[in-house]
Design an enzyme around this catalytic site. Structure first.
Site, PDB file in Angstrom:
ATOM      1  N   LYS A  55      12.253 -47.926  49.077  1.00 12.08           N
ATOM      2  CA  LYS A  55      11.074 -49.090  49.410  1.00 12.08           C
ATOM      3  C   LYS A  55      11.295 -49.992  48.364  1.00 12.08           C
ATOM      4  O   LYS A  55      11.131 -51.472  48.870  1.00 12.08           O
ATOM      5  CB  LYS A  55       9.642 -48.364  48.868  1.00 12.08           C
ATOM      6  CG  LYS A  55       8.661 -49.283  48.674  1.00 12.08           C
ATOM      7  CD  LYS A  55       7.323 -48.641  47.664  1.00 12.08           C
ATOM      8  CE  LYS A  55       6.449 -49.644  47.206  1.00 12.08           C
ATOM      9  NZ  LYS A  55       6.985 -50.085  45.931  1.00 12.08           N
ATOM     10  N   ASN A  56      11.520 -50.029  46.949  1.00  5.40           N
ATOM     11  CA  ASN A  56      11.746 -51.158  46.103  1.00  5.40           C
ATOM     12  C   ASN A  56      12.758 -52.008  46.469  1.00  5.40           C
ATOM     13  O   ASN A  56      12.626 -53.200  46.085  1.00  5.40           O
ATOM     14  CB  ASN A  56      11.584 -50.791  44.573  1.00  5.40           C
ATOM     15  CG  ASN A  56       9.990 -50.318  44.381  1.00  5.40           C
ATOM     16  OD1 ASN A  56       9.142 -50.704  45.249  1.00  5.40           O
ATOM     17  ND2 ASN A  56       9.945 -49.578  43.183  1.00  5.40           N
ATOM     18  N   CYS A 110       0.091 -52.418  43.602  1.00  2.00           N
ATOM     19  CA  CYS A 110      -0.877 -51.659  42.733  1.00  2.00           C
ATOM     20  C   CYS A 110      -1.439 -52.156  41.389  1.00  2.00           C
ATOM     21  O   CYS A 110      -0.594 -52.912  40.796  1.00  2.00           O
ATOM     22  CB  CYS A 110       0.063 -50.532  42.429  1.00  2.00           C
ATOM     23  SG  CYS A 110       0.622 -49.516  43.545  1.00  2.00           S
ATOM     24  N   ARG A 122      -0.044 -57.561  35.268  1.00  3.37           N
ATOM     25  CA  ARG A 122       1.154 -57.845  35.786  1.00  3.37           C
ATOM     26  C   ARG A 122       1.695 -59.262  35.949  1.00  3.37           C
ATOM     27  O   ARG A 122       1.572 -59.748  37.081  1.00  3.37           O
ATOM     28  CB  ARG A 122       1.267 -56.924  37.230  1.00  3.37           C
ATOM     29  CG  ARG A 122       1.093 -55.373  36.943  1.00  3.37           C
ATOM     30  CD  ARG A 122       1.470 -54.861  38.474  1.00  3.37           C
ATOM     31  NE  ARG A 122       2.715 -54.742  38.737  1.00  3.37           N
ATOM     32  CZ  ARG A 122       3.202 -53.989  39.824  1.00  3.37           C
ATOM     33  NH1 ARG A 122       2.232 -53.500  40.697  1.00  3.37           N
ATOM     34  NH2 ARG A 122       4.690 -53.934  40.129  1.00  3.37           N
ATOM     35  N   ASP A 125       7.808 -44.874  37.379  1.00  2.66           N
ATOM     36  CA  ASP A 125       7.281 -44.609  38.673  1.00  2.66           C
ATOM     37  C   ASP A 125       7.216 -43.179  38.791  1.00  2.66           C
ATOM     38  O   ASP A 125       6.461 -42.807  39.544  1.00  2.66           O
ATOM     39  CB  ASP A 125       8.119 -45.608  39.882  1.00  2.66           C
ATOM     40  CG  ASP A 125       7.815 -46.814  39.900  1.00  2.66           C
ATOM     41  OD1 ASP A 125       6.865 -47.246  39.233  1.00  2.66           O
ATOM     42  OD2 ASP A 125       9.098 -47.538  40.238  1.00  2.66           O
ATOM     43  N   ARG A 144       1.895 -46.997  51.673  1.00  2.00           N
ATOM     44  CA  ARG A 144       2.536 -48.264  51.410  1.00  2.00           C
ATOM     45  C   ARG A 144       3.852 -47.962  50.772  1.00  2.00           C
ATOM     46  O   ARG A 144       4.858 -48.513  51.143  1.00  2.00           O
ATOM     47  CB  ARG A 144       1.952 -49.056  50.185  1.00  2.00           C
ATOM     48  CG  ARG A 144       0.694 -49.677  50.575  1.00  2.00           C
ATOM     49  CD  ARG A 144       0.477 -50.698  49.340  1.00  2.00           C
ATOM     50  NE  ARG A 144       1.453 -51.153  48.704  1.00  2.00           N
ATOM     51  CZ  ARG A 144       1.628 -51.236  47.449  1.00  2.00           C
ATOM     52  NH1 ARG A 144       0.739 -50.744  46.600  1.00  2.00           N
ATOM     53  NH2 ARG A 144       2.792 -51.583  46.911  1.00  2.00           N
TER      54      ARG A 144
HETATM   55  N1  EPU Z   1       6.555 -58.564  32.977  1.00  2.00           N
HETATM   56  C1  EPU Z   1       5.913 -59.733  32.409  1.00  2.00           C
HETATM   57  N2  EPU Z   1       6.170 -60.968  32.901  1.00  2.00           N
HETATM   58  C2  EPU Z   1       6.888 -61.072  34.302  1.00  2.00           C
HETATM   59  C3  EPU Z   1       7.493 -59.836  34.922  1.00  2.00           C
HETATM   60  C4  EPU Z   1       6.961 -58.704  34.229  1.00  2.00           C
HETATM   61  O1  EPU Z   1       5.538 -59.566  31.280  1.00  2.00           O
HETATM   62  O2  EPU Z   1       7.103 -62.156  34.655  1.00  2.00           O
HETATM   63  C5  EPU Z   1       6.218 -57.148  32.376  1.00  2.00           C
HETATM   64  C6  EPU Z   1       5.420 -56.419  33.340  1.00  2.00           C
HETATM   65  O3  EPU Z   1       4.133 -56.609  33.036  1.00  2.00           O
HETATM   66  C7  EPU Z   1       5.923 -55.222  32.872  1.00  2.00           C
HETATM   67  C8  EPU Z   1       7.231 -55.255  32.679  1.00  2.00           C
HETATM   68  O4  EPU Z   1       7.563 -56.503  32.270  1.00  2.00           O
HETATM   69  O5  EPU Z   1       5.256 -54.638  31.648  1.00  2.00           O
HETATM   70  C9  EPU Z   1       8.254 -54.784  33.617  1.00  2.00           C
HETATM   71  O6  EPU Z   1       7.698 -55.260  35.021  1.00  2.00           O
HETATM   72  P1  EPU Z   1       8.672 -55.649  36.001  1.00  2.00           P
HETATM   73  O7  EPU Z   1       8.798 -57.206  36.337  1.00  2.00           O
HETATM   74  O8  EPU Z   1      10.134 -54.814  35.975  1.00  2.00           O
HETATM   75  O9  EPU Z   1       8.002 -54.715  37.350  1.00  2.00           O
HETATM   76  P2  EPU Z   1       7.911 -55.296  38.867  1.00  2.00           P
HETATM   77  O10 EPU Z   1       9.179 -55.870  39.371  1.00  2.00           O
HETATM   78  O11 EPU Z   1       6.596 -55.937  38.876  1.00  2.00           O
HETATM   79  C10 EPU Z   1       9.012 -53.123  39.785  1.00  2.00           C
HETATM   80  C11 EPU Z   1       8.677 -52.259  40.837  1.00  2.00           C
HETATM   81  C12 EPU Z   1       7.748 -51.223  40.243  1.00  2.00           C
HETATM   82  C13 EPU Z   1       8.088 -50.509  39.130  1.00  2.00           C
HETATM   83  C14 EPU Z   1       8.712 -51.449  38.008  1.00  2.00           C
HETATM   84  C15 EPU Z   1       9.264 -50.991  36.844  1.00  2.00           C
HETATM   85  C16 EPU Z   1       8.973 -53.294  42.921  1.00  2.00           C
HETATM   86  C17 EPU Z   1       8.206 -53.836  44.154  1.00  2.00           C
HETATM   87  N3  EPU Z   1       8.044 -52.730  42.114  1.00  2.00           N
HETATM   88  O12 EPU Z   1       7.694 -53.724  39.583  1.00  2.00           O
HETATM   89  O13 EPU Z   1       7.126 -50.233  41.203  1.00  2.00           O
HETATM   90  O14 EPU Z   1       6.968 -49.731  38.348  1.00  2.00           O
HETATM   91  O15 EPU Z   1       9.513 -52.671  38.828  1.00  2.00           O
HETATM   92  O16 EPU Z   1      10.442 -50.518  37.177  1.00  2.00           O
HETATM   93  O17 EPU Z   1       9.969 -53.114  43.052  1.00  2.00           O
HETATM   94  C18 EPU Z   1       6.182 -48.433  42.451  1.00  2.00           C
HETATM   95  O18 EPU Z   1       7.003 -48.204  43.188  1.00  2.00           O
HETATM   96  O19 EPU Z   1       5.291 -47.779  42.434  1.00  2.00           O
HETATM   97  C19 EPU Z   1       6.110 -49.584  41.527  1.00  2.00           C
HETATM   98  C20 EPU Z   1       5.020 -50.035  41.192  1.00  2.00           C
END
Ligand code: EPU
Length: 422
Positions: free
Chosen positions: A23-24, A118, A123, A307, A399
């Site tokens: 998915k991701n 979610c 975030r 996750d 989702r």
């Molecule tokens: N963060 C910041 N600023 C940013 C971006 C991230 O402070 O600009 C912080 C976030 O708040 C968090 C950390 O950095 O504390 C890591 O966040 P990351 O950006 O890596 O997460 P994401 O890209 O929003 C993806 C996955 C999530 C998964 C996370 C961590 C997707 C669509 N989502 O989210 O997946 O938990 O990486 O591995 O790829 C799920 O599949 O259920 C899911 C939530």
């Protein structure tokens, strides 16, 4: 009326389950396809509602999308138009923000609403925006909408304060057409990022260092079409392995990349799960030995995935003694614990840790999937519980889990969907 999932617990699982495409990875690969100027065919696309939302967004942009079969998407951006992305579909998923990087990279302009997804605590997307600015974009925020503009994007060095998955992918997408070389330091190393970079390189991009914390992107002028197969979903795989650990007599999880699951496999072995790890499968066998407590610390890849901590917590309710889960990525990602307590678990949450006091019997109850992986955890809990569990807000589960009902039915679970009063 609301549709809920009902599960009658206590039925042992047996047989084989095949894991779908990630998915991701998919939710970033689809926006990445519009960076090109020719059609891209992607195999292994999971049938989940996040993909349906992305198809709506592609159609709005004038991108031609054809579903060639159950798992194959043909995406042709030849006649796309860069219109403002402000429709409802944008707020249905987090990954709509990948269109920022893709449209900024391709057209030097993107207009897009705040993304959804979610709720796991705050975030922010500040790192994405800082990366775009470093490449030369001007960013305004008006009426809930980001407006990104750049006459020309220029390669530069970017250090990410946090190795964010989303920021790494988004900046990489914006940088593929930038003049010169972009270097992303402290880049995230998740397998999904390698998958997106692999697709972009097949299209003609020049990205190096995938899977390391230094990504180097040399700008190019043109991206062509290609064919790409998505990697298997390591989080779906982990969910089914945990489910097997909880309820299987003999269950095989196929179409996986075991290296992506090393941290999870180690923890499962540590609590005492009897399993065989093969080249592209994991086989779980029932054991009558009591399960042992453990401690989990979530970390970016290759550490224990955030996750997976939610489904894993469910298994920890069956381990003897007190287990501890400490969340370092999303410190508030513990909403599942209150739902599990309704089913008889004994979990205390003191952010950023959850203390799981086992072993406890679980019983059927009315619970709510507060987010996607909470939902996955509740499904596992329901399979183990005495009686029938009713899970609400199942759109979160839909989702991200492809054909959950079919896969569970094949394994011998008793699960159905029913309309109930709101
Ligand atoms: N963060 C910041 N600023 C940013 C971006 C991230 O402070 O600009 C912080 C976030 O708040 C968090 C950390 O950095 O504390 C890591 O966040 P990351 O950006 O890596 O997460 P994401 O890209 O929003 C993806 C996955 C999530 C998964 C996370 C961590 C997707 C669509 N989502 O989210 O997946 O938990 O990486 O591995 O790829 C799920 O599949 O259920 C899911 C939530």
């Amino acid at each position: 009326m609301e549709k809920v999932i009902k599960i009658e617990g206590g039925h042992h699982l047996n047989g084989t389950v095949r894991i779908s495409g990630s998915k991701n990875a998919t939710v970033a690969l689809i926006p990445a396809c519009v960076l090109g100027n020719e059609p891209v065919t992607i195999y292994g696309v999971p049938n989940i509602s996040d993909v349906q939302s992305l198809i709506v967004l592609l159609n709005e942009l004038g991108v031609c999308v054809e579903k060639r079969d159950e798992e194959t998407l043909y995406i042709d951006p030849t006649h796309m138009e860069n219109i403002p992305m402000v429709s409802k579909a944008v707020s249905k998923l987090r990954a709509s923000y990948y269109f920022m990087g893709a449209l900024l990279g391709k057209f030097g302009h993107a207009e897009i609403k705040m993304p959804g997804g979610c709720y796991l605590g705050p975030r922010p997307i500040d790192l994405h925006l800082k990366g775009f600015e470093a490449l030369g974009a001007d960013i305004q925020y008006e009426n809930g909408c980001y407006i990104l503009d750049a006459k020309e994007l220029k390669g530069t060095n970017i250090f990410l304060d946090i190795s964010s998955v989303g920021a790494t992918i988004n900046i990489m997408m914006a940088a593929v057409y930038a003049k010169g070389r972009t270097v992303i330091e402290n880049a995230a190393r998740e397998p999904e990022i390698i998958d997106i970079a692999t697709l972009l390189n097949k299209m003609g991009a020049r990205i190096h260092g995938m899977g390391t914390s230094t990504l180097v992107i040399d700008g190019v002028d043109y991206l062509k079409g290609c064919i790409h197969e998505i990697i298997p979903d390591r989080i779906e795989a982990a969910t089914y392995v945990i489910m097997a650990a909880a309820m299987a007599n003999d269950m095989r999880i196929e179409n996986i990349i075991p290296q992506h699951l090393e941290a999870i496999v180690m923890k499962l072995q540590e609590v005492g799960i009897n399993m065989e790890v093969g080249s592209d499968f994991i086989h779980v066998f029932k054991s009558d030995k009591p399960l042992k407590r453990t401690e989990i610390l979530t970390k970016p890849y290759p550490g224990f995935a955030t996750d997976v901590q939610q489904p894993f917590t469910v298994l920890l309710t069956q381990c003897e003694g007190q287990s501890v889960v400490t969340e370092t990525i999303y410190t508030e990602r513990f909403k599942h614990c209150a739902e599990l307590n309704k089913m008889g678990a004994n979990i205390d949450v003191h952010t950023p840790s959850a203390f799981i006091n086992g072993k406890t019997k679980l019983h059927g109850s009315k619970v709510t999937a507060t987010d996607l992986r909470c939902g996955a955890g509740l499904v596992i809990a329901a399979l183990m519980a005495d009686g029938v569990t009713e899970i609400h807000d199942i759109y979160h589960i839909d989702r991200g889990y492809d054909n959950l009902d079919g896969k569970l039915a094949h394994l011998g679970a008793k699960m159905w969907r029913e309309e109930v009063e709101d």
